[in-house]
Scaffold this active site. Sequence first.
Site: not given
Length: 466
Positions: A359, A378
């Site tokens: 992301h 992440c």
Amino acid sequence: MTNRVLVILFALILSCPALANEQQARQTLMRQLQLLALVDDDQFNFEQQQAQLSQAPDTEWRSLSVNIAFDIERFWSRRGVPISNENKFTDNEDENFAIASEPNVEGYLATTNHIAKLLWMQQKNSWLPIEVNRLLRLGDTHPQLNVLIKRLWLLGDLAQLPVEPSKITLPVHQALMRFQRRHGLKVDGVVGPMTLKWLNTTPFQKAKLLANNFVESATYRTSIGSRYLLVNIPAFEMVLVDDNEEQLRSRVIVGKPYRPTPILNSQISNIVLNPPWRVPRRIIYRDLLPHIRKDGTYIEKRQFQVFDYQGNLQDKGAEEWQSLALGKFPYRLVQKPGSLNALGRYKFHFANRHSVYLHDTPNPELFNEANRALSSGCIRVESVTALANWMASNLVKDKQTWVDLQSTNQTTQWFSLKSNLPVHLVYWTAWVDEVNQPQFRNDIYNLAEKRLNTQNVTLNKLALTH
């Protein structure tokens, strides 16, 4: 033996094709055995096989060499790694069987050359730990600087030894920065704990790192395909490849050591534009509740919505949120899309049991950190817009909607792809780069150390051939 005699002998070898081929085959096998003994000493006992080859009479040398070459070929075959030419093993007219057993993998010769150099370095030089109890900067002196500077020279980061080996001159300062860059450290030319740690890492240890990582990456890449996205976790780097050509390279941020990014392979199936952030429970408890306890307006300031487990939106005052944050907190938090959203503008979704994804981030300044193990698992991508644009051009189905929504950061939209993009999260701590520079990275999750500790390879089994 004089240099003149050596020159004459070398000329005789070159004038005799059979002898020259035999010498080349011996050297080729030794390089392979050096590499493989660092990886699997149980099968490839370098000292023993080196002695057998050097002592074997001419009548037995070829059959012994072919047997070793077959063992090498089977090593690569078990891992699915192609070799140069399987048909050459039975060629009785020359010694090409040795070269034929080499893996047909990019970077093999560069890696074995650096391994040979490192092992020579270990054999010829003392590599006792350098002890420095303070930071050393440009212009500083220290009793052990001469040893440190010689190491920079031996490792190829310093072009020539300075006249004042106990002082950090400008060339030494620049060499330190080159060394730091090759080891993924903060590039400031200052000798601190991490720079010193890598300067004290022995050439043998580095050779072992190169060998193990080469075999692991060569094995992995045999089934990786021609289009993929690969994230090397300890390198903090992502590369996008299409038709075997690099399309994009980017710095990334990965998980902290106590919240590691997992090693896995999956497929990116969707891109989310302006994604909301549904905060995992572990992050609510570890990261967000401490803020809410201090400041009950944190939820509103950071644009979070709060839902109960039945999906009902909750509306409470600041003091009530502070009080609830002291207990079990039976709510879900969802951060709205926008400039404060922790996922930024793009989220790249791929199926995995760890609930991780790639992301964007609202904190791009963190990409300038040398140690980018900063996330909760992440992967944050610096060149996220370039990645999204490539996927929009090559994979997104609804291109018109993609274009229409680029002007807003509030509207959430999932985009499906014409075909999934394979994504590989790997853990490689050493390699030789495209300009033939050996690169090393910190073992941020202590995984490489665990792998190496399972092996027992001693230095005397890797003595160089002469």
